[in-house]
Every structure is written in C-alpha cells, then in structure tokens.
Design a protein around this motif. Structure first.
Motif, PDB file in Angstrom:
ATOM      1  N   SER A  14      64.427 102.525  33.717  1.00 15.32           N
ATOM      2  CA  SER A  14      64.477 103.324  34.931  1.00 15.32           C
ATOM      3  C   SER A  14      63.282 104.263  34.996  1.00 15.32           C
ATOM      4  CB  SER A  14      65.767 104.147  34.953  1.00 15.32           C
ATOM      5  OG  SER A  14      65.720 105.095  35.997  1.00 15.32           O
ATOM      6  N   SER A  57      76.129 100.830  38.054  1.00 13.41           N
ATOM      7  CA  SER A  57      74.957 101.643  38.393  1.00 13.41           C
ATOM      8  C   SER A  57      75.251 102.584  39.556  1.00 13.41           C
ATOM      9  CB  SER A  57      73.742 100.765  38.670  1.00 13.41           C
ATOM     10  OG  SER A  57      73.964  99.919  39.768  1.00 13.41           O
ATOM     11  N   GLN A  58      76.079 102.169  40.482  1.00  3.98           N
ATOM     12  CA  GLN A  58      76.466 103.073  41.579  1.00  3.98           C
ATOM     13  C   GLN A  58      77.267 104.265  41.054  1.00  3.98           C
ATOM     14  OE1 GLN A  58      75.466 103.081  44.767  1.00  3.98           O
ATOM     15  NE2 GLN A  58      74.135 101.394  44.147  1.00  3.98           N
ATOM     16  N   LYS A  61      74.880 106.719  39.494  1.00  2.00           N
ATOM     17  CA  LYS A  61      74.172 107.473  40.528  1.00  2.00           C
ATOM     18  C   LYS A  61      75.042 108.559  41.147  1.00  2.00           C
ATOM     19  CE  LYS A  61      71.141 103.647  41.678  1.00  2.00           C
ATOM     20  NZ  LYS A  61      70.821 102.612  42.656  1.00  2.00           N
ATOM     21  N   ARG A  62      76.328 108.299  41.254  1.00  2.00           N
ATOM     22  CA  ARG A  62      77.262 109.293  41.810  1.00  2.00           C
ATOM     23  C   ARG A  62      77.646 110.369  40.791  1.00  2.00           C
ATOM     24  NH1 ARG A  62      80.060 104.682  44.085  1.00  2.00           N
ATOM     25  NH2 ARG A  62      81.593 104.901  42.434  1.00  2.00           N
TER      26      ARG A  62
END
Length: 67
Positions: A14, A57-58, A61-62
C-alpha cells in the motif's frame, strides 16, 4: 485442489505503508488475491477469494479493526 502459481505474481504494498517493514504485500491472480508478509517474502502466502479481499479491505478503510 491445485496450487496457484505465484512465480509471475506482481506484488505490491500500500502507498500508506510505513517504512518500518510491518506491512503485507498483495498480488492479484486470476482467481484469488495473494497476501504475504513483506518481511518474509519466501514465507507462507494466504490466498483469498477476490470478494473476501474486497470486503476485508473495505473494513480496514472504515477502521473496523483499529485498536
């Protein structure tokens, strides 16, 4: 079950990764997303279905897994 050939995998980290080496690398394959420890590139690889990687991955991110 057949083994996934990762010899031509294109691994990436990343852009948000720190330079302390505590990162994972990911590589998309035709039927999975491969994940490995950036400090142990010859070590074990986790293969996740694309849908599972997307959901995971979501959540990252949250901030779902933030301590």
């Amino acid at each position: 079950m057949t083994a996934t050939d990762l010899s031509r995998a294109v691994w990436r980290t990343s852009a948000r990764s720190q330079q302390n080496g505590a990162c994972v690398e990911v590589a998309p394959t035709p039927d999975a997303v491969a994940v490995r420890d950036s400090r142990d590139q010859d070590g074990p690889v986790l293969l996740l279905p694309p849908e599972t990687w997307q959901a995971f991955s979501q959540r990252i991110k949250r901030g779902t897994y933030d301590i």
